[in-house]
Scaffold this motif. Sequence first.
Motif, PDB file in Angstrom:
ATOM      1  N   THR A 158      46.992 -33.423  19.815  1.00  0.00           N
ATOM      2  CA  THR A 158      46.950 -33.437  18.353  1.00  0.00           C
ATOM      3  C   THR A 158      47.544 -32.187  17.724  1.00  0.00           C
ATOM      4  O   THR A 158      47.787 -32.158  16.513  1.00  0.00           O
ATOM      5  CB  THR A 158      45.497 -33.570  17.868  1.00  0.00           C
ATOM      6  OG1 THR A 158      44.752 -32.396  18.258  1.00  0.00           O
ATOM      7  CG2 THR A 158      44.832 -34.804  18.469  1.00  0.00           C
ATOM      8  N   LEU A 159      47.755 -31.141  18.531  1.00  0.00           N
ATOM      9  CA  LEU A 159      48.225 -29.837  18.056  1.00  0.00           C
ATOM     10  C   LEU A 159      47.290 -29.260  16.994  1.00  0.00           C
ATOM     11  O   LEU A 159      47.727 -28.571  16.056  1.00  0.00           O
ATOM     12  CB  LEU A 159      49.656 -29.921  17.513  1.00  0.00           C
ATOM     13  CG  LEU A 159      50.728 -30.309  18.540  1.00  0.00           C
ATOM     14  CD1 LEU A 159      52.104 -30.331  17.904  1.00  0.00           C
ATOM     15  CD2 LEU A 159      50.702 -29.383  19.743  1.00  0.00           C
ATOM     16  N   ARG A 160      46.004 -29.544  17.138  1.00  0.00           N
ATOM     17  CA  ARG A 160      44.976 -29.018  16.249  1.00  0.00           C
ATOM     18  C   ARG A 160      43.953 -28.230  17.064  1.00  0.00           C
ATOM     19  O   ARG A 160      43.552 -28.657  18.149  1.00  0.00           O
ATOM     20  CB  ARG A 160      44.272 -30.144  15.483  1.00  0.00           C
ATOM     21  CG  ARG A 160      45.159 -30.873  14.487  1.00  0.00           C
ATOM     22  CD  ARG A 160      45.684 -29.927  13.410  1.00  0.00           C
ATOM     23  NE  ARG A 160      46.435 -30.608  12.363  1.00  0.00           N
ATOM     24  CZ  ARG A 160      47.729 -30.868  12.415  1.00  0.00           C
ATOM     25  NH1 ARG A 160      48.437 -30.522  13.479  1.00  0.00           N
ATOM     26  NH2 ARG A 160      48.341 -31.477  11.402  1.00  0.00           N
ATOM     27  N   VAL A 161      43.546 -27.101  16.525  1.00  0.00           N
ATOM     28  CA  VAL A 161      42.590 -26.236  17.215  1.00  0.00           C
ATOM     29  C   VAL A 161      41.210 -26.893  17.199  1.00  0.00           C
ATOM     30  O   VAL A 161      40.769 -27.412  16.169  1.00  0.00           O
ATOM     31  CB  VAL A 161      42.513 -24.855  16.529  1.00  0.00           C
ATOM     32  CG1 VAL A 161      41.441 -23.992  17.174  1.00  0.00           C
ATOM     33  CG2 VAL A 161      43.868 -24.163  16.587  1.00  0.00           C
ATOM     34  N   THR A 162      40.546 -26.882  18.336  1.00  0.00           N
ATOM     35  CA  THR A 162      39.157 -27.319  18.401  1.00  0.00           C
ATOM     36  C   THR A 162      38.247 -26.108  18.230  1.00  0.00           C
ATOM     37  O   THR A 162      38.629 -24.977  18.510  1.00  0.00           O
ATOM     38  CB  THR A 162      38.849 -27.997  19.738  1.00  0.00           C
ATOM     39  OG1 THR A 162      39.095 -27.067  20.804  1.00  0.00           O
ATOM     40  CG2 THR A 162      39.717 -29.224  19.935  1.00  0.00           C
ATOM     41  N   GLY A 163      37.031 -26.360  17.779  1.00  0.00           N
ATOM     42  CA  GLY A 163      36.102 -25.267  17.523  1.00  0.00           C
ATOM     43  C   GLY A 163      34.965 -25.231  18.519  1.00  0.00           C
ATOM     44  O   GLY A 163      34.847 -26.067  19.414  1.00  0.00           O
ATOM     45  N   SER A 164      34.125 -24.231  18.349  1.00  0.00           N
ATOM     46  CA  SER A 164      32.913 -24.085  19.147  1.00  0.00           C
ATOM     47  C   SER A 164      31.880 -23.388  18.287  1.00  0.00           C
ATOM     48  O   SER A 164      32.211 -22.515  17.487  1.00  0.00           O
ATOM     49  CB  SER A 164      33.184 -23.272  20.419  1.00  0.00           C
ATOM     50  OG  SER A 164      31.971 -22.969  21.086  1.00  0.00           O
ATOM     51  N   ASP A 165      30.613 -23.789  18.436  1.00  0.00           N
ATOM     52  CA  ASP A 165      29.564 -23.132  17.667  1.00  0.00           C
ATOM     53  C   ASP A 165      29.009 -21.921  18.389  1.00  0.00           C
ATOM     54  O   ASP A 165      27.985 -21.372  18.017  1.00  0.00           O
ATOM     55  CB  ASP A 165      28.435 -24.113  17.336  1.00  0.00           C
ATOM     56  CG  ASP A 165      27.749 -24.652  18.578  1.00  0.00           C
ATOM     57  OD1 ASP A 165      28.184 -24.318  19.696  1.00  0.00           O
ATOM     58  OD2 ASP A 165      26.768 -25.417  18.439  1.00  0.00           O
TER      59      ASP A 165
END
Length: 522
Positions: free
Chosen positions: A256-263
């Motif tokens: 997707t070329l989108r950054v994934t996050g993390s809590d």
Amino acid sequence: MGRKKAKAKSGGRNHNNRNNANRTKPNQSSTASGSQQPRNGKNQPRLPNNYLNFLNRQLAFRLLFFYLDESDRLQLGKAYPRFQNAKLPAVEPSQVSENDDQPTPISTTTNGEEQLAKTKTITIPQDPHTLLARLNTRRLAKRIRYLRQQDTTSNDAKVNDDYAYAKNKTTEQIAITEWQGLMVNYKKKMVQKQKEQTESAEEENEKDKDTNAAAVSFPSQLELLLFSPCPRAVAVLASYPRSGNSLLRTLYERTTLRVTGSDMRGGLTKHDLVGEAATASNAVQFVKTHYPERRGSPPFLVNRAVLLVRNPYDAMESYFNLMMTNTHTTSLTEEQRKRNATVFAEMARKEIQVWRDFHEYWLAQQIPLLVIRYEDLIRHTDKVIAKVIRFTLEVQNMGFFEDRISRCIREEQIENLGSYRPRSGGIGKSLGTGMYSTELLNDLNQGIVDTMIKFGYEEMMKPNPEDWKLEPLDQFGVDIAGKPNTFMSINGNRLVRGPKRFTNWKDVRSQMAETNEEKKSC
């Protein structure tokens, strides 16, 4: 008091004659020097007499500590008692652990150097946008090296540089332009398939390649990433530790070329997962969490979840390796495993309850849920990641992303797709390490039968990996609809890991180090 007021009115100090009784009066000094008079007759604010006081007044201690290393803090503590005795900023445990799979508790004292020495564990999360800019810059530099390797006949580096990326733009602007180029090229590709005269279509395509430098194809690991602003409730990737969330995040980002996050704030930024602790900035729409195995920070709303499951035997053995070696890629030696068999058995009896309760918690939620398995992810990668993208982004037409999956995943080996090289072995590998005795397996299996059946793991309860068929889940992922327009808040007070299920890994590693030293001395 009068002396302090006089100083406040002064436009400057006479550093050469501080004790001179006949010091020039403030008003006379201001008039003589031609300096500007205070507006509305009000006194100008008094400047602090040293830089430390300026920092203390203007900046929060959390920001101050970001700029100072341990030696600076020690020196400042000796020189300035107020700094030494100041209360240290409260830091969430998840922000200071060396890895993202075990928070490290922090205890502070108010005792001078001892207190300051302990601040070495206090870290300030770097700005996610800065981390992304650095990552994209590294990728642009790698593009130049890639082009030079591809075009060994050319000695002109400037020609290669021109094809690497658009000049005079920020990395974000370049990433946006290239993403738009991907969309345009896909639409052209679809139009070309509908044309009967393929020759004319090929001629137009050649013209586009001549005029558009972005048409140069780079490996997926050299494409630039973007944040995806998401002010609404997000989708989460929920998993018990060591269940493949880093692999899935990397696959998702490449496609997707989108950054994934993390809590959480862990050590995965060095593995190019720059979205750690980015949930507070509303810059990501797919967020990793281990809740309720542990509490991330801060609490946030969730509207759908991907539950990534791995069989408990491999997950717990990998978790044990992580905590004993403090790395994501190193495994214990056979000798170390034998020496720590008792420690592992004690941990496993605790962790199996955490594993069970973690997954049962998510199965009981009312939001839409997609259940996928790590074992299917590594064997049917393209099918599983397509399922995840369709569910997470709520996409109806997968044509563009199917094209991306073919380019980014089907052309690569699964071992090369992760953010770091995983430990060697396959499904059920942990049962061949000697860590699981027959007695231990019987104890572990007694309380997890129902949960194992729900995930299609019932055959794995017989420790014969050679006989396992392990058919993939239905359509490579089970979609549980949930209730429409339902939200949930995570990172609350409810945790499945209580004090009786906690292992003090610091003490365990210390004991292992002492044993190793004793063996060397012998």
